[in-house]
Design an enzyme around this catalytic site. Structure first.
Site, PDB file in Angstrom:
ATOM      1  N   ARG A 136      -9.769   7.875   1.995  1.00  0.00           N
ATOM      2  CA  ARG A 136      -8.850   6.214   1.426  1.00  0.00           C
ATOM      3  C   ARG A 136      -8.883   7.190   0.081  1.00  0.00           C
ATOM      4  O   ARG A 136      -7.566   6.624  -0.780  1.00  0.00           O
ATOM      5  CB  ARG A 136      -9.980   5.358   0.963  1.00  0.00           C
ATOM      6  CG  ARG A 136     -10.293   4.796   2.502  1.00  0.00           C
ATOM      7  CD  ARG A 136     -11.533   4.007   2.184  1.00  0.00           C
ATOM      8  NE  ARG A 136     -11.965   2.860   1.854  1.00  0.00           N
ATOM      9  CZ  ARG A 136     -12.994   2.074   1.548  1.00  0.00           C
ATOM     10  NH1 ARG A 136     -14.449   2.894   2.226  1.00  0.00           N
ATOM     11  NH2 ARG A 136     -12.890   1.249   0.629  1.00  0.00           N
ATOM     12  N   ARG A 177       0.528  -0.983   0.322  1.00  0.00           N
ATOM     13  CA  ARG A 177       0.036   0.072  -0.028  1.00  0.00           C
ATOM     14  C   ARG A 177       0.509   1.296  -0.047  1.00  0.00           C
ATOM     15  O   ARG A 177       0.335   2.820  -0.074  1.00  0.00           O
ATOM     16  CB  ARG A 177      -0.739   0.098   1.156  1.00  0.00           C
ATOM     17  CG  ARG A 177      -2.264  -0.133   1.674  1.00  0.00           C
ATOM     18  CD  ARG A 177      -2.850  -1.225   0.140  1.00  0.00           C
ATOM     19  NE  ARG A 177      -4.213   0.070   0.687  1.00  0.00           N
ATOM     20  CZ  ARG A 177      -5.327  -0.169   0.835  1.00  0.00           C
ATOM     21  NH1 ARG A 177      -5.283  -2.248   0.579  1.00  0.00           N
ATOM     22  NH2 ARG A 177      -6.717  -0.379   1.273  1.00  0.00           N
TER      23      ARG A 177
HETATM   24  P1  AP5 Z   1      -9.161  -3.119   1.515  1.00  0.00           P
HETATM   25  O1  AP5 Z   1     -10.190  -3.897   1.829  1.00  0.00           O
HETATM   26  O2  AP5 Z   1      -8.050  -3.529   0.536  1.00  0.00           O
HETATM   27  O3  AP5 Z   1      -9.749  -1.414   0.580  1.00  0.00           O
HETATM   28  P2  AP5 Z   1      -9.787  -0.884  -0.373  1.00  0.00           P
HETATM   29  O4  AP5 Z   1      -8.897  -0.919  -1.056  1.00  0.00           O
HETATM   30  O5  AP5 Z   1      -9.646   0.192  -0.131  1.00  0.00           O
HETATM   31  O6  AP5 Z   1     -10.313  -1.627  -1.536  1.00  0.00           O
HETATM   32  P3  AP5 Z   1     -11.667  -2.232  -1.326  1.00  0.00           P
HETATM   33  O7  AP5 Z   1     -12.343  -3.453  -0.393  1.00  0.00           O
HETATM   34  O8  AP5 Z   1     -12.757  -1.377  -1.226  1.00  0.00           O
HETATM   35  O9  AP5 Z   1     -12.581  -2.267  -3.037  1.00  0.00           O
HETATM   36  P4  AP5 Z   1     -12.475  -3.269  -4.050  1.00  0.00           P
HETATM   37  O10 AP5 Z   1     -11.165  -2.863  -4.806  1.00  0.00           O
HETATM   38  O11 AP5 Z   1     -11.614  -5.456  -3.431  1.00  0.00           O
HETATM   39  O12 AP5 Z   1     -13.639  -3.476  -4.888  1.00  0.00           O
HETATM   40  P5  AP5 Z   1     -14.237  -4.818  -4.636  1.00  0.00           P
HETATM   41  O13 AP5 Z   1     -14.351  -5.752  -5.584  1.00  0.00           O
HETATM   42  O14 AP5 Z   1     -15.220  -4.949  -3.365  1.00  0.00           O
HETATM   43  O15 AP5 Z   1      -8.815  -2.376   2.791  1.00  0.00           O
HETATM   44  C1  AP5 Z   1      -9.174  -1.503   3.695  1.00  0.00           C
HETATM   45  C2  AP5 Z   1      -9.074  -1.283   4.596  1.00  0.00           C
HETATM   46  O16 AP5 Z   1      -7.508  -1.532   5.599  1.00  0.00           O
HETATM   47  C3  AP5 Z   1      -7.431   0.389   4.423  1.00  0.00           C
HETATM   48  O17 AP5 Z   1      -7.891   1.443   4.264  1.00  0.00           O
HETATM   49  C4  AP5 Z   1      -6.738  -0.117   5.199  1.00  0.00           C
HETATM   50  O18 AP5 Z   1      -7.204   1.046   6.681  1.00  0.00           O
HETATM   51  C5  AP5 Z   1      -6.519  -1.337   5.940  1.00  0.00           C
HETATM   52  N1  AP5 Z   1      -5.699  -1.972   4.922  1.00  0.00           N
HETATM   53  C6  AP5 Z   1      -5.940  -2.577   4.860  1.00  0.00           C
HETATM   54  N2  AP5 Z   1      -4.915  -3.311   3.363  1.00  0.00           N
HETATM   55  C7  AP5 Z   1      -3.164  -2.545   3.874  1.00  0.00           C
HETATM   56  C8  AP5 Z   1      -2.232  -2.085   3.718  1.00  0.00           C
HETATM   57  N3  AP5 Z   1      -1.530  -3.141   2.871  1.00  0.00           N
HETATM   58  N4  AP5 Z   1      -1.228  -1.940   5.009  1.00  0.00           N
HETATM   59  C9  AP5 Z   1      -1.812  -0.710   5.484  1.00  0.00           C
HETATM   60  N5  AP5 Z   1      -3.670  -0.570   5.606  1.00  0.00           N
HETATM   61  C10 AP5 Z   1      -4.182  -1.185   4.927  1.00  0.00           C
HETATM   62  O19 AP5 Z   1     -16.039  -3.278  -5.242  1.00  0.00           O
HETATM   63  C11 AP5 Z   1     -16.753  -2.307  -4.808  1.00  0.00           C
HETATM   64  C12 AP5 Z   1     -18.524  -2.893  -4.953  1.00  0.00           C
HETATM   65  O20 AP5 Z   1     -18.300  -2.385  -6.688  1.00  0.00           O
HETATM   66  C13 AP5 Z   1     -18.868  -3.792  -4.743  1.00  0.00           C
HETATM   67  O21 AP5 Z   1     -19.673  -3.617  -3.687  1.00  0.00           O
HETATM   68  C14 AP5 Z   1     -18.499  -4.536  -5.596  1.00  0.00           C
HETATM   69  O22 AP5 Z   1     -20.285  -5.424  -6.242  1.00  0.00           O
HETATM   70  C15 AP5 Z   1     -18.814  -3.664  -7.106  1.00  0.00           C
HETATM   71  N6  AP5 Z   1     -18.159  -3.526  -8.324  1.00  0.00           N
HETATM   72  C16 AP5 Z   1     -17.557  -4.998  -8.483  1.00  0.00           C
HETATM   73  N7  AP5 Z   1     -17.252  -4.540  -9.731  1.00  0.00           N
HETATM   74  C17 AP5 Z   1     -17.978  -4.273 -10.376  1.00  0.00           C
HETATM   75  C18 AP5 Z   1     -18.325  -4.100 -11.982  1.00  0.00           C
HETATM   76  N8  AP5 Z   1     -17.756  -4.376 -13.081  1.00  0.00           N
HETATM   77  N9  AP5 Z   1     -19.057  -2.641 -12.277  1.00  0.00           N
HETATM   78  C19 AP5 Z   1     -19.930  -3.353 -11.068  1.00  0.00           C
HETATM   79  N10 AP5 Z   1     -19.684  -2.937  -9.712  1.00  0.00           N
HETATM   80  C20 AP5 Z   1     -19.026  -3.784  -9.249  1.00  0.00           C
END
Ligand code: AP5
Length: 214
Positions: free
Chosen positions: A171, A88
């Site tokens: 974020r 990250r």
């Molecule tokens: P983390 O869980 O990694 O969150 P993020 O990177 O913010 O990513 P998301 O999980 O929110 O989204 P995603 O890209 O996976 O999308 P998704 O597939 O769910 O991290 C959370 C927190 O943990 C961080 O803020 C930090 O505090 C901590 N953390 C984690 N790793 C860390 C590290 N290495 N170092 C330090 N801190 C760390 O999709 C999103 C939505 O869109 C869903 O509803 C899905 O159904 C929809 N969707 C997906 N694809 C499509 C599509 N093609 N069309 C329509 N809808 C879609």
């Protein structure tokens, strides 16, 4: 095979990682999922991480480092794994290189999912996660028969605590200032391929599989 799925919050990293892991029969390692699990179980790690996560800040590197090292040393990673949410920042990327080197491994490919901020906000504000089976849905893109209930297991659908508009904005700020520089680190190594994150998830998945097979 070792893959890093890279992209901003809500780009679809988790969605695509699950599809890829299933297809390639490799492990999906999501640091966000591990941290949320630790928070739910109220472990020492979870207690330390929860306030950072809720605010959309990064959890301190040393906590995540131990967690990931422990995970990638387990025997079930032998066929390969997908890292989702890690590294990250550039420090984590350098630490990961050192960890993999010590295990005689290296990253094969970084898939960078490209998507607009507008779509990110739409996806994250509409995301709902099943409390029981962990399935991720969306109020608009994947509506359920009953908006509060998971179609598959009947569990309650909830909004993630960091999917408030305020936390999403933070974020994104953290992503652009701390995480995006990781892409340059990997581009310099020539291991990044860009994938269009807009559109139907199965089309995005096909594009990513094509990039992996290139
Ligand atoms: P983390 O869980 O990694 O969150 P993020 O990177 O913010 O990513 P998301 O999980 O929110 O989204 P995603 O890209 O996976 O999308 P998704 O597939 O769910 O991290 C959370 C927190 O943990 C961080 O803020 C930090 O505090 C901590 N953390 C984690 N790793 C860390 C590290 N290495 N170092 C330090 N801190 C760390 O999709 C999103 C939505 O869109 C869903 O509803 C899905 O159904 C929809 N969707 C997906 N694809 C499509 C599509 N093609 N069309 C329509 N809808 C879609």
């Amino acid at each position: 095979m070792i893959l890093v799925i890279f992209g901003p919050p809500g780009a679809g990293k988790g969605t695509q990682s699950r599809l890829i892991a299933d297809k390639l029969k490799i492990l999906h390692i999501s640091t966000g999922d591990i941290l949320r699990g630790a928070t739910q179980r109220q472990t020492e790690l979870g207690k330390k991480a929860s306030s950072y996560m809720k605010a959309g800040e990064l959890v301190p590197d040393e906590l995540v480092r131990e967690m990931i090292l422990e995970r990638i040393k387990k025997p079930d990673v032998s066929a390969g794994f997908i890292l989702d949410g890690y590294p990250r920042n550039v420090n984590q990327a350098m630490e990961l290189d050192r960890m993999l080197e010590s295990l005689l491994k290296k990253i094969d490919l970084v898939v960078n999912i490209v998507i607009s901020d507008e779509e990110i906000i739409r996806r994250l504000t509409g995301r709902r996660v099943c409390d029981l089976c962990g399935r991720v849905t969306h109020v608009e893109y994947e509506p359920q028969l009953d908006s509060d209930v998971c179609d598959v297991c009947g569990g309650e659908l909830k909004t993630r605590t960091d999917d408030s508009l305020e936390a999403i904005k933070n974020r994104l700020k953290v992503y652009y200032s701390q995480t995006l520089p990781v892409l340059d680190y990997y581009r310099a190594k020539g291991i990044v391929r860009d994938a269009n994150g807009r559109g139907e998830k199965n089309n995005i998945f096909s594009e990513i599989i094509g990039l992996i097979k290139e």
